[in-house]
Scaffold this active site. Structure first.
Site, PDB file in Angstrom:
ATOM      1  N   ASP A 118      48.340  30.844  40.277  1.00 29.08           N
ATOM      2  CA  ASP A 118      47.545  30.442  39.129  1.00 29.08           C
ATOM      3  C   ASP A 118      48.072  29.113  38.563  1.00 29.08           C
ATOM      4  O   ASP A 118      48.251  28.165  39.309  1.00 29.08           O
ATOM      5  CB  ASP A 118      47.541  31.577  38.101  1.00 29.08           C
ATOM      6  CG  ASP A 118      46.577  31.358  36.948  1.00 29.08           C
ATOM      7  OD1 ASP A 118      45.359  31.407  37.185  1.00 29.08           O
ATOM      8  OD2 ASP A 118      47.034  31.114  35.818  1.00 29.08           O
ATOM      9  N   HIS A 313      42.008  38.312  41.222  1.00 29.33           N
ATOM     10  CA  HIS A 313      42.862  37.187  40.822  1.00 29.33           C
ATOM     11  C   HIS A 313      44.334  37.587  40.789  1.00 29.33           C
ATOM     12  O   HIS A 313      45.209  36.783  41.087  1.00 29.33           O
ATOM     13  CB  HIS A 313      42.437  36.670  39.453  1.00 29.33           C
ATOM     14  CG  HIS A 313      43.327  35.593  38.928  1.00 29.33           C
ATOM     15  ND1 HIS A 313      43.355  34.321  39.459  1.00 29.33           N
ATOM     16  CD2 HIS A 313      44.249  35.594  37.918  1.00 29.33           C
ATOM     17  CE1 HIS A 313      44.239  33.584  38.810  1.00 29.33           C
ATOM     18  NE2 HIS A 313      44.799  34.340  37.875  1.00 29.33           N
TER      19      HIS A 313
END
Length: 338
Positions: A118, A313
């Protein structure tokens, strides 16, 4: 079966602090293998996470003979959370990581492997640009390399072109921070929502096309991806300094753009000179796998790419066995192992 995970207070991990100037102190965890390390691996987490986000990867890296360094990133956990937005620029945070690398023995003659997820991945690519002499290789999850641009594009214009990132407007403004900071229950609801928890009716507390959904925040159940112990740890760590620091990462677009104008002049000719790997998550609603298309053009020594189709994610904790397999294959080739 999921691979072994670090405990919140795992005895294999040492806790250290380093001052990097401007009144900023980083907290980082250090895990040493038995014998001489095959490599030092620096792991950078994303939003909203902590060093503990790498809990499934650290024990595995130790089995590979790697020394592992995992900081709470700027604004998170026991690391300082300065108000100054400039300190959260990619350039300044790359310099902060440079000091951490040197503090743990990294140098131009002994560079480190950088692993990231991320926002940590966005920083990892910049770290490898600003301080290439300290980086031996890079492996990133979910975020591909984005070349510096000659024109600073405002966040509003970026979101118009990429509506799956609409949540960034809420994060960059005061709304998300205020929503999640109303009470300990709201903070817990925020974390549950971010880790994919839903209400009893199956409604999310977070949507990348919207951001946090206020009416659902206190109704979101605990995500199956985190244990009660881990959630308690996250709530405790986020209670230290609130959410101003984590949200500040979204408030530096113009600062980063200005910093990177010199890099943008040579961006068309830039190539990373280190081995690299990029793994995308097939079920990431914002950072979709197609964002990795064409990434090979930026890497002189090639780029290993992959997708874990079933991963959300939160790829590191959702599909830890597959993540570790990719890491192991990459490091095996890097270290010249069979």
């Amino acid at each position: 079966m999921a691979p072994e995970a670090l405990l919140v207070d795992d005895p294999r991990v040492e806790h250290h602090f380093i001052d990097v100037g401007h009144g900023i102190r980083y907290h980082y965890q250090l895990a040493n293998p038995r014998g001489h390390p095959a490599a030092t691996v620096l792991l950078l987490h994303g939003w909203p996470d902590l060093a503990h986000g790498w809990r499934f990867q650290v024990p595995y890296l130790l089995t590979l003979g790697c020394r592992v360094v995992i900081p709470d990133m700027l604004g998170y956990g026991q690391t300082s959370a300065p108000d100054s937005l400039a300190q959260y620029s990619m350039k300044n945070m790359s310099d902060q990581m440079m000091q951490l690398i040197r503090a743990v023995g990294g140098s131009s003659s002994s560079p480190v492997v950088v692993g990231a997820h991320d926002w940590g991945a966005f920083l990892a690519w910049r770290l490898a640009m600003y301080h290439p002499e300290l980086v031996r290789a890079v492996f990133c999850f979910c975020v591909p390399f984005t070349p510096p641009q000659p024109v600073v594009l405002p966040l509003e214009d970026f979101v118009k072109k990429n509506p799956a990132f609409t949540y960034q407007l809420q994060n960059a403004g005061p709304e998300a921070e205020a929503l999640a900071s109303q009470s300990p229950a709201h903070l817990q609801g925020f974390l549950n929502a971010m880790f994919g928890g839903v209400t009893t009716d199956g409604l999310p507390g977070f949507d990348p096309y919207v951001g946090l959904i206020p009416e659902n925040l206190l109704k979101v159940q605990r995500s199956p991806l985190v244990t009660p112990e881990v959630l308690k740890h996250y709530v405790s760590e986020y209670s230290r300094n609130g959410l101003r620091g984590p949200m500040n990462w979204y408030r530096t677009r113009s600062i980063n753009g200005e910093d990177e104008l010199p890099l943008a002049k040579d961006a068309s000719e830039f190539l990373f000179q280190v081995p690299a790997m990029l793994i995308m998550a097939g079920q990431d609603a914002a950072l979709t796998p197609d964002l990795a298309d064409g990434q090979e053009q930026f890497f002189a020594k090639g780029l290993k790419k992959g997708v874990i189709p079933e991963a959300s994610h939160w790829i590191l904790i959702h599909c830890p066995e597959e993540c570790n397999r990719h890491i192991g294959e990459f490091l095996s080739e890097l270290l010249g192992r069979d």
